[in-house]
Design a protein around this motif. Sequence first.
Motif, PDB file in Angstrom:
ATOM      1  N   TYR A  46      59.797  37.810  25.458  1.00 62.36           N
ATOM      2  CA  TYR A  46      61.158  37.414  25.812  1.00 62.36           C
ATOM      3  C   TYR A  46      62.176  38.223  25.030  1.00 62.36           C
ATOM      4  CZ  TYR A  46      60.970  34.561  21.532  1.00 62.36           C
ATOM      5  OH  TYR A  46      60.838  34.137  20.229  1.00 62.36           O
ATOM      6  N   TRP A  47      63.418  38.190  25.580  1.00 60.53           N
ATOM      7  CA  TRP A  47      64.559  38.846  24.963  1.00 60.53           C
ATOM      8  C   TRP A  47      65.695  37.839  24.848  1.00 60.53           C
ATOM      9  CZ3 TRP A  47      61.212  40.956  28.314  1.00 60.53           C
ATOM     10  CH2 TRP A  47      60.647  42.203  27.989  1.00 60.53           C
ATOM     11  N   ASP A  48      66.369  37.819  23.709  1.00 60.26           N
ATOM     12  CA  ASP A  48      67.536  36.969  23.509  1.00 60.26           C
ATOM     13  C   ASP A  48      68.801  37.707  23.914  1.00 60.26           C
ATOM     14  OD1 ASP A  48      66.046  34.803  22.502  1.00 60.26           O
ATOM     15  OD2 ASP A  48      66.004  35.716  20.504  1.00 60.26           O
ATOM     16  N   ASN A  49      69.847  36.941  24.197  1.00 60.87           N
ATOM     17  CA  ASN A  49      71.108  37.506  24.650  1.00 60.87           C
ATOM     18  C   ASN A  49      72.273  36.811  23.957  1.00 60.87           C
ATOM     19  OD1 ASN A  49      70.480  39.297  27.287  1.00 60.87           O
ATOM     20  ND2 ASN A  49      69.044  37.594  27.149  1.00 60.87           N
ATOM     21  N   ALA A  50      73.414  37.472  23.923  1.00 63.38           N
ATOM     22  CA  ALA A  50      74.592  36.909  23.273  1.00 63.38           C
ATOM     23  C   ALA A  50      75.215  35.786  24.091  1.00 63.38           C
ATOM     24  CB  ALA A  50      75.624  38.005  23.018  1.00 63.38           C
ATOM     25  N   GLU A  51      75.020  35.814  25.411  1.00 62.19           N
ATOM     26  CA  GLU A  51      75.522  34.771  26.298  1.00 62.19           C
ATOM     27  C   GLU A  51      74.363  34.102  27.025  1.00 62.19           C
ATOM     28  OE1 GLU A  51      79.681  37.000  27.659  1.00 62.19           O
ATOM     29  OE2 GLU A  51      78.435  35.992  29.139  1.00 62.19           O
ATOM     30  N   MET A  52      74.632  32.928  27.569  1.00 63.83           N
ATOM     31  CA  MET A  52      73.636  32.277  28.411  1.00 63.83           C
ATOM     32  C   MET A  52      73.399  33.113  29.663  1.00 63.83           C
ATOM     33  SD  MET A  52      74.365  28.173  28.202  1.00 63.83           S
ATOM     34  CE  MET A  52      76.158  28.220  28.224  1.00 63.83           C
ATOM     35  N   VAL A  53      72.139  33.303  30.008  1.00 65.82           N
ATOM     36  CA  VAL A  53      71.754  34.023  31.225  1.00 65.82           C
ATOM     37  C   VAL A  53      71.293  32.975  32.232  1.00 65.82           C
ATOM     38  CG1 VAL A  53      70.355  35.867  32.196  1.00 65.82           C
ATOM     39  CG2 VAL A  53      70.952  35.919  29.766  1.00 65.82           C
ATOM     40  N   ALA A  54      71.953  32.900  33.372  1.00 63.76           N
ATOM     41  CA  ALA A  54      71.647  31.851  34.343  1.00 63.76           C
ATOM     42  C   ALA A  54      70.794  32.337  35.503  1.00 63.76           C
ATOM     43  CB  ALA A  54      72.927  31.237  34.878  1.00 63.76           C
ATOM     44  N   CYS A  55      70.969  33.606  35.912  1.00 62.34           N
ATOM     45  CA  CYS A  55      70.207  34.124  37.044  1.00 62.34           C
ATOM     46  C   CYS A  55      69.999  35.621  36.859  1.00 62.34           C
ATOM     47  CB  CYS A  55      70.894  33.835  38.373  1.00 62.34           C
ATOM     48  SG  CYS A  55      72.583  34.492  38.527  1.00 62.34           S
ATOM     49  N   VAL A  56      68.864  36.094  37.359  1.00 61.29           N
ATOM     50  CA  VAL A  56      68.538  37.515  37.247  1.00 61.29           C
ATOM     51  C   VAL A  56      67.891  37.999  38.536  1.00 61.29           C
ATOM     52  CG1 VAL A  56      68.238  37.533  34.735  1.00 61.29           C
ATOM     53  CG2 VAL A  56      66.276  37.007  36.205  1.00 61.29           C
ATOM     54  N   ALA A  57      67.997  39.310  38.756  1.00 62.62           N
ATOM     55  CA  ALA A  57      67.282  39.992  39.836  1.00 62.62           C
ATOM     56  C   ALA A  57      66.938  41.380  39.337  1.00 62.62           C
ATOM     57  CB  ALA A  57      68.116  40.062  41.106  1.00 62.62           C
ATOM     58  N   ALA A  58      65.832  41.909  39.829  1.00 67.74           N
ATOM     59  CA  ALA A  58      65.433  43.258  39.434  1.00 67.74           C
ATOM     60  C   ALA A  58      66.418  44.276  39.968  1.00 67.74           C
ATOM     61  CB  ALA A  58      64.030  43.552  39.946  1.00 67.74           C
ATOM     62  N   LYS A  59      66.635  45.357  39.201  1.00 68.85           N
ATOM     63  CA  LYS A  59      67.488  46.465  39.618  1.00 68.85           C
ATOM     64  C   LYS A  59      66.629  47.639  40.048  1.00 68.85           C
ATOM     65  CE  LYS A  59      70.817  47.869  37.134  1.00 68.85           C
ATOM     66  NZ  LYS A  59      71.427  48.439  35.906  1.00 68.85           N
ATOM     67  N   SER A  60      67.062  48.323  41.076  1.00 68.63           N
ATOM     68  CA  SER A  60      66.413  49.562  41.468  1.00 68.63           C
ATOM     69  C   SER A  60      66.546  50.565  40.320  1.00 68.63           C
ATOM     70  CB  SER A  60      67.070  50.126  42.730  1.00 68.63           C
ATOM     71  OG  SER A  60      66.489  51.344  43.097  1.00 68.63           O
ATOM     72  N   PRO A 289      65.280  44.900  45.373  1.00 62.91           N
ATOM     73  CA  PRO A 289      65.986  45.063  44.101  1.00 62.91           C
ATOM     74  C   PRO A 289      67.470  45.332  44.325  1.00 62.91           C
ATOM     75  CG  PRO A 289      64.013  46.439  44.186  1.00 62.91           C
ATOM     76  CD  PRO A 289      64.245  45.931  45.578  1.00 62.91           C
ATOM     77  N   PHE A 290      68.271  44.986  43.339  1.00 63.72           N
ATOM     78  CA  PHE A 290      69.698  45.278  43.410  1.00 63.72           C
ATOM     79  C   PHE A 290      69.915  46.789  43.487  1.00 63.72           C
ATOM     80  CE2 PHE A 290      73.543  46.620  41.163  1.00 63.72           C
ATOM     81  CZ  PHE A 290      74.502  46.052  42.000  1.00 63.72           C
TER      82      PHE A 290
END
Length: 292
Positions: A46-60, A289-290
């Motif tokens: 896992y990776w931590d972030n400075a803000e809450m991450v609510a949703c993700v999608a893979a990027k091209s 992917p995005f």
Amino acid sequence: MERISGVSCTVGESPTWSAADNAWFWVDIPARRVWRMDGASGATRYWDNAEMVACVAAKSGGGLIAGMETGLFSLTLDAEPSASAFKLAAPASGLGDGMRFNDGRCDRQGRFWAGTMFMDMSAARAVGQLYRYDAQRGISAPFVSELLTQNGTAFSPDGRTMYLSDSHPRRRMVWAFDYDIADGVPSNRRVFADMSSHTGRPDGAAVDADGCYWICANDGGCLLRFTPDGKLDRRLDVPMLKPSMCAFGGKDLDTLLVTSIVSGKPEDAEWGGAVLLLRPGVQGVAETPFGA
């Protein structure tokens, strides 16, 4: 059914399968954490972030696009323990205090759709909005407004139907839209499933190769599958009270990863927050992917 070992999320959300990475990704919102599980070895990190991450999608080309507290970000997952985040866009009016992005997914053409919500659900503020983002046009004006808890974004296999839910206890509704795949514009909003007639609240969702819509019944301890004409044709019980979102993936797209939320109830103590892998007997549709 298989429980992913060593993983427990307070608010697990937004599972997605990246064929290019041969890996699953999902988030734990209040922990500000993005999880990854290797599709071959099953190893997690896992990776931590400075803000809450609510949703993700893979990027091209690699990495993730994410909806967070202050906008949409590009995440690069290199060295642990923290992701590298680059802000892409935010709504013209800003998100406002107490707001964040919530559920999101790419359409079949690789545009990213994500919605916002007021985090204190007890306030029942209908200020959530749904946005589209692509690199050429940036972030759109809101296409849907007055949402309490935006959720359930998904697209039919041919991309011509868009789904959206509102999971707030006062709303509990799933809508369908006609979707213009050339311009990325939804229209003809209509009720697809009124969840007040079913168990649970409509949380995150996925669509299978038959065009059926799988919705996580939060507070109901199950997943419900609706046919393209809105008829309930299957119920799949899970051991946690609050399943939150599901996604198809794996080599043959026949595995369903299901995240969940800790309910705080004694009967849910063992399974609340668990992440499961299921084989429902149907195949999903590959996510675009995005930016593809």
